[in-house]
Design a protein around this motif. Sequence first.
Motif, PDB file in Angstrom:
ATOM      1  N   ASN A 168       0.828  -1.202   0.000  1.00 48.41           N
ATOM      2  CA  ASN A 168       0.000   0.000   0.000  1.00 48.41           C
ATOM      3  C   ASN A 168       0.866   1.258   0.000  1.00 48.41           C
ATOM      4  O   ASN A 168       0.602   2.202  -0.748  1.00 48.41           O
ATOM      5  CB  ASN A 168      -0.946  -0.003   1.199  1.00 48.41           C
ATOM      6  CG  ASN A 168      -2.270   0.659   0.899  1.00 48.41           C
ATOM      7  OD1 ASN A 168      -2.444   1.310  -0.121  1.00 48.41           O
ATOM      8  ND2 ASN A 168      -3.216   0.497   1.791  1.00 48.41           N
ATOM      9  N   SER A 169       1.894   1.285   0.823  1.00 47.63           N
ATOM     10  CA  SER A 169       2.796   2.444   0.876  1.00 47.63           C
ATOM     11  C   SER A 169       3.496   2.656  -0.466  1.00 47.63           C
ATOM     12  O   SER A 169       3.642   3.789  -0.932  1.00 47.63           O
ATOM     13  CB  SER A 169       3.835   2.256   1.973  1.00 47.63           C
ATOM     14  OG  SER A 169       3.203   2.192   3.222  1.00 47.63           O
ATOM     15  N   ALA A 200       4.017   5.656  -5.623  1.00 44.90           N
ATOM     16  CA  ALA A 200       4.015   5.677  -7.093  1.00 44.90           C
ATOM     17  C   ALA A 200       2.871   6.541  -7.623  1.00 44.90           C
ATOM     18  O   ALA A 200       3.050   7.310  -8.579  1.00 44.90           O
ATOM     19  CB  ALA A 200       3.910   4.257  -7.637  1.00 44.90           C
ATOM     20  N   PHE A 201       1.715   6.422  -6.985  1.00 45.17           N
ATOM     21  CA  PHE A 201       0.545   7.218  -7.370  1.00 45.17           C
ATOM     22  C   PHE A 201       0.832   8.710  -7.193  1.00 45.17           C
ATOM     23  O   PHE A 201       0.576   9.513  -8.093  1.00 45.17           O
ATOM     24  CB  PHE A 201      -0.655   6.786  -6.520  1.00 45.17           C
ATOM     25  CG  PHE A 201      -1.900   7.593  -6.734  1.00 45.17           C
ATOM     26  CD1 PHE A 201      -2.681   7.414  -7.862  1.00 45.17           C
ATOM     27  CD2 PHE A 201      -2.292   8.537  -5.802  1.00 45.17           C
ATOM     28  CE1 PHE A 201      -3.835   8.152  -8.056  1.00 45.17           C
ATOM     29  CE2 PHE A 201      -3.439   9.284  -5.984  1.00 45.17           C
ATOM     30  CZ  PHE A 201      -4.209   9.093  -7.126  1.00 45.17           C
ATOM     31  N   ALA A 202       1.366   9.083  -6.052  1.00 45.78           N
ATOM     32  CA  ALA A 202       1.667  10.496  -5.779  1.00 45.78           C
ATOM     33  C   ALA A 202       2.697  11.039  -6.765  1.00 45.78           C
ATOM     34  O   ALA A 202       2.576  12.174  -7.252  1.00 45.78           O
ATOM     35  CB  ALA A 202       2.162  10.660  -4.348  1.00 45.78           C
ATOM     36  N   ARG A 248       7.318  16.382  -5.360  1.00 44.28           N
ATOM     37  CA  ARG A 248       7.170  17.243  -4.180  1.00 44.28           C
ATOM     38  C   ARG A 248       6.133  16.717  -3.185  1.00 44.28           C
ATOM     39  O   ARG A 248       6.162  17.084  -2.023  1.00 44.28           O
ATOM     40  CB  ARG A 248       6.764  18.655  -4.603  1.00 44.28           C
ATOM     41  CG  ARG A 248       7.850  19.398  -5.339  1.00 44.28           C
ATOM     42  CD  ARG A 248       7.420  20.778  -5.688  1.00 44.28           C
ATOM     43  NE  ARG A 248       6.342  20.673  -6.657  1.00 44.28           N
ATOM     44  CZ  ARG A 248       5.576  21.678  -7.045  1.00 44.28           C
ATOM     45  NH1 ARG A 248       5.745  22.862  -6.538  1.00 44.28           N
ATOM     46  NH2 ARG A 248       4.633  21.503  -7.940  1.00 44.28           N
ATOM     47  N   TYR A 249       5.233  15.855  -3.606  1.00 45.77           N
ATOM     48  CA  TYR A 249       4.142  15.395  -2.745  1.00 45.77           C
ATOM     49  C   TYR A 249       4.344  13.983  -2.184  1.00 45.77           C
ATOM     50  O   TYR A 249       3.443  13.450  -1.543  1.00 45.77           O
ATOM     51  CB  TYR A 249       2.809  15.491  -3.493  1.00 45.77           C
ATOM     52  CG  TYR A 249       2.412  16.917  -3.739  1.00 45.77           C
ATOM     53  CD1 TYR A 249       1.754  17.647  -2.758  1.00 45.77           C
ATOM     54  CD2 TYR A 249       2.724  17.556  -4.938  1.00 45.77           C
ATOM     55  CE1 TYR A 249       1.408  18.968  -2.970  1.00 45.77           C
ATOM     56  CE2 TYR A 249       2.383  18.881  -5.156  1.00 45.77           C
ATOM     57  CZ  TYR A 249       1.728  19.575  -4.170  1.00 45.77           C
ATOM     58  OH  TYR A 249       1.394  20.892  -4.372  1.00 45.77           O
ATOM     59  N   ILE A 250       5.497  13.406  -2.417  1.00 42.06           N
ATOM     60  CA  ILE A 250       5.742  12.052  -1.924  1.00 42.06           C
ATOM     61  C   ILE A 250       5.718  12.001  -0.400  1.00 42.06           C
ATOM     62  O   ILE A 250       5.130  11.094   0.189  1.00 42.06           O
ATOM     63  CB  ILE A 250       7.066  11.486  -2.484  1.00 42.06           C
ATOM     64  CG1 ILE A 250       6.890  11.195  -3.973  1.00 42.06           C
ATOM     65  CG2 ILE A 250       7.487  10.227  -1.745  1.00 42.06           C
ATOM     66  CD1 ILE A 250       8.148  10.723  -4.669  1.00 42.06           C
ATOM     67  N   ALA A 307       4.096  13.992   1.651  1.00 45.68           N
ATOM     68  CA  ALA A 307       2.698  14.157   2.086  1.00 45.68           C
ATOM     69  C   ALA A 307       1.909  12.868   1.865  1.00 45.68           C
ATOM     70  O   ALA A 307       1.105  12.464   2.721  1.00 45.68           O
ATOM     71  CB  ALA A 307       2.046  15.316   1.337  1.00 45.68           C
ATOM     72  N   ALA A 308       2.146  12.208   0.742  1.00 49.38           N
ATOM     73  CA  ALA A 308       1.447  10.951   0.448  1.00 49.38           C
ATOM     74  C   ALA A 308       1.861   9.862   1.429  1.00 49.38           C
ATOM     75  O   ALA A 308       1.020   9.086   1.899  1.00 49.38           O
ATOM     76  CB  ALA A 308       1.741  10.518  -0.992  1.00 49.38           C
ATOM     77  N   THR A 309       3.144   9.814   1.757  1.00 53.20           N
ATOM     78  CA  THR A 309       3.636   8.830   2.727  1.00 53.20           C
ATOM     79  C   THR A 309       2.991   9.067   4.085  1.00 53.20           C
ATOM     80  O   THR A 309       2.558   8.120   4.747  1.00 53.20           O
ATOM     81  CB  THR A 309       5.174   8.905   2.839  1.00 53.20           C
ATOM     82  OG1 THR A 309       5.735   8.666   1.549  1.00 53.20           O
ATOM     83  CG2 THR A 309       5.706   7.897   3.835  1.00 53.20           C
ATOM     84  N   PHE A 310       2.921  10.310   4.502  1.00 54.36           N
ATOM     85  CA  PHE A 310       2.284  10.634   5.780  1.00 54.36           C
ATOM     86  C   PHE A 310       0.792  10.279   5.752  1.00 54.36           C
ATOM     87  O   PHE A 310       0.262   9.718   6.709  1.00 54.36           O
ATOM     88  CB  PHE A 310       2.473  12.120   6.125  1.00 54.36           C
ATOM     89  CG  PHE A 310       1.856  12.490   7.437  1.00 54.36           C
ATOM     90  CD1 PHE A 310       2.463  12.127   8.631  1.00 54.36           C
ATOM     91  CD2 PHE A 310       0.649  13.176   7.483  1.00 54.36           C
ATOM     92  CE1 PHE A 310       1.894  12.450   9.853  1.00 54.36           C
ATOM     93  CE2 PHE A 310       0.071  13.512   8.695  1.00 54.36           C
ATOM     94  CZ  PHE A 310       0.696  13.144   9.886  1.00 54.36           C
ATOM     95  N   ALA A 311       0.132  10.577   4.634  1.00 50.93           N
ATOM     96  CA  ALA A 311      -1.305  10.290   4.513  1.00 50.93           C
ATOM     97  C   ALA A 311      -1.573   8.788   4.625  1.00 50.93           C
ATOM     98  O   ALA A 311      -2.469   8.368   5.372  1.00 50.93           O
ATOM     99  CB  ALA A 311      -1.842  10.831   3.191  1.00 50.93           C
ATOM    100  N   ILE A 312      -0.790   7.963   3.926  1.00 48.75           N
ATOM    101  CA  ILE A 312      -1.035   6.520   3.997  1.00 48.75           C
ATOM    102  C   ILE A 312      -0.655   5.987   5.370  1.00 48.75           C
ATOM    103  O   ILE A 312      -1.300   5.063   5.885  1.00 48.75           O
ATOM    104  CB  ILE A 312      -0.323   5.738   2.858  1.00 48.75           C
ATOM    105  CG1 ILE A 312      -0.922   4.317   2.745  1.00 48.75           C
ATOM    106  CG2 ILE A 312       1.160   5.671   3.050  1.00 48.75           C
ATOM    107  CD1 ILE A 312      -2.374   4.243   2.423  1.00 48.75           C
TER     108      ILE A 312
END
Length: 183
Positions: free
Chosen positions: A76-77, A82-84, A91-93, A95-100
């Motif tokens: 999932n992470s 990859a999606f982000a 720049r959003y990796i 934030a995406a890592t924190f969100a998941i």
Amino acid sequence: MIFYIICNVVAILLLLKCGAFFAGTETAYTSLSTVSVKQMLSNNEKNSKLVAKLRSNLDMLISTVLIGTNFVNTLNSTLVTAFALKVFGARYITAATFAIFVLIIIFAEIIPKSHATFCKEKVAQDNAKKINFIQKTFYPVVYLFFKLSKLIEFLERSIFRNARPLITEEELKLLLEVGANEG
């Protein structure tokens, strides 16, 4: 691009559900008492024989659950990263890592474990066939990790057994003193 986004969101949600399944199963089986299992068997409840079988080899079950939990949460992470990267850019990796991370903690750990704590018998019964299937399907991997954990336990017992007694004389005296003072 819309199709890519929808597919990834669905995959992320399914992986969160899988993580919740493993977390709930772990909590249900580890908190299920022997008396509860015997009660389920005597009442001939749904999947009670399979629950008893799985519960009788808890170490193997825990190996299965931990492999599953780590696999789906890592996948999932990776998927979210990859999606982000593709949709939002590098720049959003973070934030995406924190969100998941937050989503996994809440929806694949806290909520399913809290639910399984209160409904351990039902969760164990409902998940018995699925976790048994997973355990049989991935038996070679589960068995390898199971044996590895047993080897580590053996080495720890061998190395640390003589290093320190289970309880020292001072600790025993303190326990006796506390018992005498508190009744």
